[in-house]
Motif scaffolding. Sequence first.
Motif, mmCIF file in Angstrom:
data_model
loop_
_atom_site.group_PDB
_atom_site.id
_atom_site.type_symbol
_atom_site.label_atom_id
_atom_site.label_comp_id
_atom_site.label_asym_id
_atom_site.label_seq_id
_atom_site.Cartn_x
_atom_site.Cartn_y
_atom_site.Cartn_z
ATOM 1 N N PHE A 141 4.408 -19.153 9.487
ATOM 2 C CA PHE A 141 3.721 -19.313 8.211
ATOM 3 C C PHE A 141 4.671 -19.816 7.127
ATOM 4 C CE2 PHE A 141 1.479 -17.767 4.385
ATOM 5 C CZ PHE A 141 0.186 -18.194 4.663
ATOM 6 N N GLY A 142 5.932 -19.272 7.148
ATOM 7 C CA GLY A 142 6.951 -19.819 6.258
ATOM 8 C C GLY A 142 7.260 -19.016 5.022
ATOM 9 N N ILE A 143 7.185 -17.659 5.089
ATOM 10 C CA ILE A 143 7.643 -16.824 3.976
ATOM 11 C C ILE A 143 8.757 -15.916 4.467
ATOM 12 C CG2 ILE A 143 5.454 -16.910 2.722
ATOM 13 C CD1 ILE A 143 4.703 -14.226 3.851
ATOM 14 N N SER A 144 9.558 -15.412 3.561
ATOM 15 C CA SER A 144 10.724 -14.616 3.944
ATOM 16 C C SER A 144 10.302 -13.256 4.483
ATOM 17 C CB SER A 144 11.653 -14.414 2.737
ATOM 18 O OG SER A 144 11.063 -13.536 1.800
ATOM 19 N N ALA A 145 11.225 -12.612 5.219
ATOM 20 C CA ALA A 145 10.950 -11.287 5.770
ATOM 21 C C ALA A 145 10.703 -10.278 4.656
ATOM 22 C CB ALA A 145 12.125 -10.839 6.653
ATOM 23 N N ALA A 146 11.480 -10.376 3.575
ATOM 24 C CA ALA A 146 11.310 -9.441 2.456
ATOM 25 C C ALA A 146 9.961 -9.649 1.764
ATOM 26 C CB ALA A 146 12.446 -9.607 1.455
ATOM 27 N N ALA A 147 9.560 -10.921 1.572
ATOM 28 C CA ALA A 147 8.269 -11.209 0.940
ATOM 29 C C ALA A 147 7.116 -10.720 1.806
ATOM 30 C CB ALA A 147 8.132 -12.710 0.685
ATOM 31 N N ALA A 148 7.257 -10.908 3.120
ATOM 32 C CA ALA A 148 6.224 -10.425 4.039
ATOM 33 C C ALA A 148 6.152 -8.898 3.998
ATOM 34 C CB ALA A 148 6.521 -10.900 5.462
ATOM 35 N N GLY A 149 7.318 -8.250 3.941
ATOM 36 C CA GLY A 149 7.338 -6.792 3.857
ATOM 37 C C GLY A 149 6.676 -6.287 2.592
ATOM 38 N N THR A 150 6.947 -6.937 1.470
ATOM 39 C CA THR A 150 6.338 -6.543 0.200
ATOM 40 C C THR A 150 4.822 -6.726 0.241
ATOM 41 O OG1 THR A 150 8.346 -7.147 -1.002
ATOM 42 C CG2 THR A 150 6.313 -6.976 -2.285
ATOM 43 N N LEU A 151 4.366 -7.811 0.837
ATOM 44 C CA LEU A 151 2.932 -8.050 0.992
ATOM 45 C C LEU A 151 2.276 -6.888 1.730
ATOM 46 C CD1 LEU A 151 1.340 -11.368 2.316
ATOM 47 C CD2 LEU A 151 0.621 -9.167 3.193
ATOM 48 N N LEU A 152 2.881 -6.465 2.839
ATOM 49 C CA LEU A 152 2.290 -5.404 3.651
ATOM 50 C C LEU A 152 2.216 -4.090 2.885
ATOM 51 C CD1 LEU A 152 4.035 -6.175 7.072
ATOM 52 C CD2 LEU A 152 1.754 -6.845 6.328
ATOM 53 N N VAL A 153 3.190 -3.847 1.997
ATOM 54 C CA VAL A 153 3.191 -2.606 1.215
ATOM 55 C C VAL A 153 2.133 -2.656 0.112
ATOM 56 C CG1 VAL A 153 4.522 -1.218 -0.410
ATOM 57 C CG2 VAL A 153 5.589 -2.008 1.698
ATOM 58 N N ILE A 154 2.077 -3.764 -0.624
ATOM 59 C CA ILE A 154 1.168 -3.870 -1.769
ATOM 60 C C ILE A 154 -0.290 -3.740 -1.338
ATOM 61 C CG2 ILE A 154 0.289 -5.475 -3.507
ATOM 62 C CD1 ILE A 154 3.141 -6.402 -3.961
ATOM 63 N N VAL A 155 -0.621 -4.302 -0.182
ATOM 64 C CA VAL A 155 -1.996 -4.204 0.299
ATOM 65 C C VAL A 155 -2.397 -2.742 0.510
ATOM 66 C CG1 VAL A 155 -3.534 -4.775 2.235
ATOM 67 C CG2 VAL A 155 -1.978 -6.497 1.323
ATOM 68 N N ARG A 156 -1.428 -1.894 0.827
ATOM 69 C CA ARG A 156 -1.717 -0.470 1.036
ATOM 70 C C ARG A 156 -2.214 0.211 -0.240
ATOM 71 N NH1 ARG A 156 -0.970 -2.401 5.178
ATOM 72 N NH2 ARG A 156 -3.214 -2.372 4.902
ATOM 73 N N VAL A 157 -1.820 -0.309 -1.399
ATOM 74 C CA VAL A 157 -2.272 0.285 -2.663
ATOM 75 C C VAL A 157 -3.793 0.145 -2.785
ATOM 76 C CG1 VAL A 157 -2.123 0.151 -5.176
ATOM 77 C CG2 VAL A 157 -0.060 -0.170 -3.781
ATOM 78 N N TRP A 158 -4.306 -1.032 -2.470
ATOM 79 C CA TRP A 158 -5.745 -1.232 -2.512
ATOM 80 C C TRP A 158 -6.437 -0.377 -1.446
ATOM 81 C CZ3 TRP A 158 -9.831 -1.883 -5.007
ATOM 82 C CH2 TRP A 158 -11.028 -2.258 -4.398
ATOM 83 N N ASP A 159 -5.830 -0.267 -0.270
ATOM 84 C CA ASP A 159 -6.404 0.568 0.778
ATOM 85 C C ASP A 159 -6.565 2.012 0.325
ATOM 86 O OD1 ASP A 159 -6.726 -1.418 2.657
ATOM 87 O OD2 ASP A 159 -4.809 -1.050 3.646
ATOM 88 N N ALA A 160 -5.605 2.501 -0.466
ATOM 89 C CA ALA A 160 -5.663 3.883 -0.942
ATOM 90 C C ALA A 160 -6.898 4.115 -1.801
ATOM 91 C CB ALA A 160 -4.401 4.216 -1.745
ATOM 92 N N ILE A 161 -7.393 3.047 -2.437
ATOM 93 C CA ILE A 161 -8.609 3.141 -3.252
ATOM 94 C C ILE A 161 -9.850 2.904 -2.392
ATOM 95 C CG2 ILE A 161 -9.856 2.121 -5.205
ATOM 96 C CD1 ILE A 161 -7.096 1.254 -6.304
ATOM 97 N N PHE A 162 -9.797 1.879 -1.544
ATOM 98 C CA PHE A 162 -10.985 1.439 -0.824
ATOM 99 C C PHE A 162 -11.380 2.378 0.311
ATOM 100 C CE2 PHE A 162 -13.118 -1.087 2.506
ATOM 101 C CZ PHE A 162 -14.208 -1.522 1.781
ATOM 102 N N ASP A 163 -10.421 2.901 1.069
ATOM 103 C CA ASP A 163 -10.747 3.687 2.259
ATOM 104 C C ASP A 163 -11.558 4.950 1.945
ATOM 105 O OD1 ASP A 163 -9.530 1.756 3.717
ATOM 106 O OD2 ASP A 163 -7.883 2.975 4.452
ATOM 107 N N PRO A 164 -11.168 5.762 0.952
ATOM 108 C CA PRO A 164 -12.018 6.927 0.626
ATOM 109 C C PRO A 164 -13.413 6.516 0.171
ATOM 110 C CG PRO A 164 -9.818 7.172 -0.326
ATOM 111 C CD PRO A 164 -9.921 5.765 0.171
ATOM 112 N N ILE A 165 -13.504 5.404 -0.576
ATOM 113 C CA ILE A 165 -14.825 4.913 -0.996
ATOM 114 C C ILE A 165 -15.665 4.585 0.229
ATOM 115 C CG2 ILE A 165 -16.049 3.031 -2.148
ATOM 116 C CD1 ILE A 165 -13.679 2.862 -4.099
ATOM 117 N N MET A 166 -15.034 3.941 1.216
ATOM 118 C CA MET A 166 -15.752 3.594 2.445
ATOM 119 C C MET A 166 -16.191 4.833 3.192
ATOM 120 S SD MET A 166 -16.939 1.037 4.047
ATOM 121 C CE MET A 166 -18.227 1.639 5.163
ATOM 122 N N GLY A 167 -15.363 5.862 3.179
ATOM 123 C CA GLY A 167 -15.742 7.119 3.828
ATOM 124 C C GLY A 167 -16.957 7.747 3.179
ATOM 125 N N ILE A 168 -16.991 7.722 1.851
ATOM 126 C CA ILE A 168 -18.136 8.263 1.109
ATOM 127 C C ILE A 168 -19.395 7.461 1.416
ATOM 128 C CG2 ILE A 168 -19.092 8.628 -1.199
ATOM 129 C CD1 ILE A 168 -16.129 9.005 -2.136
#
Length: 456
Positions: free
Chosen positions: A42-69
């Motif tokens: 794809f062509g992005i750095s390992a650090a940038a890819a790592g940061t992407l994977l972490v930031i997406v988890r912030v939204w998951d922390a909001i969305f997943d409980p909503i989905m459970g409800i």
Amino acid sequence: MSSITEKLKVKEKVGYALGDTAANLIFQTMVMFQLAFYTDTFGISAAAAGTLLVIVRVWDAIFDPIMGIVADKTNTKWGKFRPWILWTAVPFGIMGFLTFVTPDLSVSGKLIYAYVTYIVLMMVYSANNLPYSALSGVMTGDLAERTSLSSYRFVFAMVAQLVIQGLALPMVSYFGQGNSAQGYQYTMAIFSALAVVLFIITFSTTKERIQPDPAQKASVKEHFRDLTKNGAWIAMFVLTLILFITLAMRGSVIFYYFRYYINVENYESLFSWFNVLGTTSTIIGIFFSKSLAMKFGKRNVFIAGLFGTALFCALFIFFPPTAIALIFTAEMLRQFVYGFTIPLLWAMMADVADYSEWKNKRRATGIIFSAIVFALKAGLGFGGAITGYILSLYGYVPNVDQSSDALNGIVMTMSLFPAATFAICAICLFFYPITKNLEIQITDELTERRKSYATA
């Protein structure tokens, strides 16, 4: 026999299990190749890819409980959880494909594309996999049948894993003809289309039998308060988070281990055989899971399997790159003992839902499973991110011969780092209060309660 404790037919178990085959055609590709795809294709750095994977988890922390409800409040003629498998089948396939497409954009444009596709994929994954996982808790109340259902589920999940491990890279090479971006695109189009078909089969062959008491009145706040007081749920949440950090961390480094540490001309073939033989060993281990759990209890088997997995992981620190036979043998033994644990995680989460119902006299299967799916996804993201950060820290540079420091980082991420976290997972289970005897007591008492409102 009551419908809530009846034996499930093989057809229904297989139909349910095919849903995890579908999810794992995309999930296992993410675990094994997403970081390498982002850095080397794809062509992005390992650090940038790592940061992407972490930031997406912030939204998951909001969305997943909503989905459970939302799942818990869903009421259709098909049940609470089954319809979500149908509704999300096509979106899951589309996003699985788009996440592995490399657009002709600038580096910043690619990064935005990666964020959007990965976030949407994770949202669809939650909307699909959370209800799918919760479904196992309402198909039957029989303890042995739940463990059997989980065994079917993960044997079929391992079939998908075998397909990904054995065929993904050869397919990328075949379809790409030197262009890995094109290869990934065509390969994921095939896997994603197959996943859609399998999800529809799962929806068509399963049935929900356990329903909450119609007189149950509880707010969302009360359900979440129940979680904070549920020691079994807390232990399983922490275990799941650390376990999937470990699986993603080690899974995403295997490709680097073979490409740069083993570093032979046929590394792709060795990589595929390493994973195929390892996964075959896992499948064999899964077949022992039910009988061991019935004899010794789920918790005790889980603890032993995790400690054994940690031991065989640690051995990789001693292997030189030429010790191919030892590397393969250690991995096969590691995956064999880990196979004991695989069906137990979700069978135990269904037990946690029963424990909460037994203790609090109200059931919230979707909310309980939503937090665990969040832990799974957070672990997947953090594990991939940790690998990206470790590679960056040790000086990894894509597509060149690696320095001794970078090779050391790869080996440590393959051996001692995951060994330590597997051991921590085992320790978590010492705080899990549901013993074999308590399981039986809970099942018997809930069966009596449900007779007053369950329909055959």
